[in-house]
Write a protein that holds these residues in place. Structure first.
Motif, PDB file in Angstrom:
ATOM      1  N   MET A  58       0.830  -1.203   0.000  1.00 51.09           N
ATOM      2  CA  MET A  58       0.000   0.000   0.000  1.00 51.09           C
ATOM      3  C   MET A  58       0.866   1.256   0.000  1.00 51.09           C
ATOM      4  N   LEU A  59       1.912   1.241   0.818  1.00 57.97           N
ATOM      5  CA  LEU A  59       2.761   2.427   0.913  1.00 57.97           C
ATOM      6  C   LEU A  59       3.549   2.645  -0.374  1.00 57.97           C
ATOM      7  N   ILE A 112      -6.551   1.172   8.328  1.00 55.66           N
ATOM      8  CA  ILE A 112      -7.503   2.274   8.480  1.00 55.66           C
ATOM      9  C   ILE A 112      -6.752   3.582   8.708  1.00 55.66           C
ATOM     10  N   GLY A 113      -5.690   3.511   9.491  1.00 57.61           N
ATOM     11  CA  GLY A 113      -4.900   4.712   9.759  1.00 57.61           C
ATOM     12  C   GLY A 113      -4.314   5.302   8.485  1.00 57.61           C
ATOM     13  N   LEU A 122      -5.423   4.937   5.451  1.00 58.45           N
ATOM     14  CA  LEU A 122      -6.500   5.495   4.636  1.00 58.45           C
ATOM     15  C   LEU A 122      -6.978   6.830   5.215  1.00 58.45           C
ATOM     16  N   THR A 123      -7.074   6.887   6.531  1.00 55.35           N
ATOM     17  CA  THR A 123      -7.509   8.133   7.165  1.00 55.35           C
ATOM     18  C   THR A 123      -6.530   9.259   6.840  1.00 55.35           C
ATOM     19  N   ALA A 124      -5.242   8.940   6.933  1.00 55.14           N
ATOM     20  CA  ALA A 124      -4.231   9.953   6.618  1.00 55.14           C
ATOM     21  C   ALA A 124      -4.388  10.429   5.175  1.00 55.14           C
ATOM     22  N   ALA A 125      -4.589   9.482   4.285  1.00 55.53           N
ATOM     23  CA  ALA A 125      -4.725   9.838   2.873  1.00 55.53           C
ATOM     24  C   ALA A 125      -5.971  10.693   2.656  1.00 55.53           C
ATOM     25  N   LEU A 126      -7.047  10.367   3.360  1.00 48.36           N
ATOM     26  CA  LEU A 126      -8.282  11.150   3.236  1.00 48.36           C
ATOM     27  C   LEU A 126      -8.090  12.551   3.793  1.00 48.36           C
ATOM     28  N   ALA A 132     -12.782   6.430   6.017  1.00 47.36           N
ATOM     29  CA  ALA A 132     -11.791   5.369   5.825  1.00 47.36           C
ATOM     30  C   ALA A 132     -12.410   4.013   6.126  1.00 47.36           C
ATOM     31  N   ILE A 133     -13.150   3.956   7.221  1.00 43.74           N
ATOM     32  CA  ILE A 133     -13.793   2.693   7.601  1.00 43.74           C
ATOM     33  C   ILE A 133     -14.793   2.272   6.529  1.00 43.74           C
TER      34      ILE A 133
END
Lengths: 214, 214
Positions: free
Chosen positions: A94-95, A148-149, A151-155, A173-174
């Motif tokens: 992912m990264l 989730i973390g 994705l949240t950061a990306a959002l 994110a969830i």
DNA sequence: TGTACATCAGTGAACGCGCGTTCACTGATGTAC
DNA sequence: TGTACATCAGTGAACGCGCGTTCACTGATGTAC
């Protein structure tokens, strides 16, 4: 893919069992890696935890079942070790995938991450199923929250760049993760052609629902 | 719930095995129902297909394992029969739940259906997992599309009543189903307290994303 | 009404199988003196 | 340099277990004559 590296060729091409060359004195831990790789391969081949047995791993690696016990206390310890490897691999993918997109395009980075997640899970149904499926305890929780973390950061990055979220970043994110998970899980259970394209398209659709613009 | 009906009491309260009263001449098919119910109960207790065995079913019903073969050809035929029952039950629950809401409130009806779906799957993790999980072939496909069909119909009703959908009705239905499935599946794998409330809330959130108003 | 026989519901014991795990071992390689 | 011993990597055979399935059977209830 069907061959073995020099340290542990196990089967001849005709299927007859060749004698294993034992690892040199002082390098017994090499077998640990071979077992881990064999277990991972077996899980991939099976596509499910059903039928994943220590004897199967031993056959895959070309050793006696008893030899596994020199490196893992029991079956569940072996499975845990395989999963830990896979968690790390998933997060890395992912990264890496995110890093291929320019930082000035946060939506593209988010999308890349999500797609990497989906591609991993489509390519590794067995690993994915076990990671996110029935056996999912304390060890499974942390990696999930890492996903989730990320994705949240990306959002949040999208938000900072001016995008409108219809939900708070972590809820979004969830929603994305669960939506992806649902699609992937059903696709695993119910194979269709072009499954990957379908999943990626559905995830994009979710993205357009979560972010105010398509 | 722990007792048995008159036709086949199997265990005394102390756990000792009581002699089964055999069904009267000409009513052998009654055992079929008992086996089906016992299998369903066992699957509910286990919460997963792992450990679901014919011998376990026989113990649950209080008969000899061999007696199952008078009514089902083999293990997989028994599982199929259990699942068929459960599919019907799920669809019925969704329709009944919808019927409790006035027809002038199509969004309420849609929501009721979705909630019924989630409540069923939270209450019956074992059945749900098997229905939507690994074993999911031809027989599993039709019921799935029935669920999507019901949701699509409910969404179309919302549209006719003036609601704005952000996706075509069937895509929206799929999004809702997959989102619900993802949440449910992860919740099964990763139990939390108040799981049902979380799932219902997430589904409402999805609804608000799919329909233009909160 | 009696009796021989067919049909029915359900069982007990056994089969072969693959499993996880244990245990005493083998044979090669290192180390102490 | 030799030799006794320790350590290492890995094995083969066996254990007890629960499984799905088969098979010959038991004993109760019906039916034909």
């Amino acid at each position: 893919m069907t061959g073995k590296d020099a340290s542990g060729a196990a089967k001849s091409s005709a299927g007859a069992t060749r004698r294993r060359v034992r690892n040199p004195w002082g390098h017994g831990e090499r077998l640990r890696t071979e077992i881990l790789e064999g277990a991972s391969r077996l899980l991939r081949e099976l596509g499910t935890e059903d039928g994943f047995t220590l004897r199967g791993v031993a056959r895959e690696v070309g050793i006696a079942p008893a030899s596994i016990y020199g490196h893992f206390r029991d079956k569940s310890e072996l499975i845990d070790a395989v999963l830990n490897n896979e968690y790390d691999r998933l997060i890395s993918l992912m990264l890496e995938s995110q890093a291929t997109v320019d930082a000035t395009d946060p939506l593209g980075r988010l999308r890349a991450q999500l797609h990497a997640f989906c591609r991993y899970s489509m390519a590794n149904p067995g690993h994915y199923r076990v990671m996110f499926g029935v056996r999912f305890d304390e060890r499974g929780r942390a990696p999930l929250w890492r996903v989730i973390g990320e994705l949240t950061a990306a959002l949040t990055a999208c938000e900072l760049a001016g995008a409108q979220l219809r939900l708070p970043a972590e809820r979004a994110a969830i929603t994305l993760l669960l939506g992806a998970h649902g699609t992937v899980a059903l696709t695993h259970a119910h194979p269709v052609k072009d499954a990957e394209a379908l999943v990626l398209h559905h995830v994009d659709e979710l993205l357009s629902l979560v972010l105010d613009s398509g």
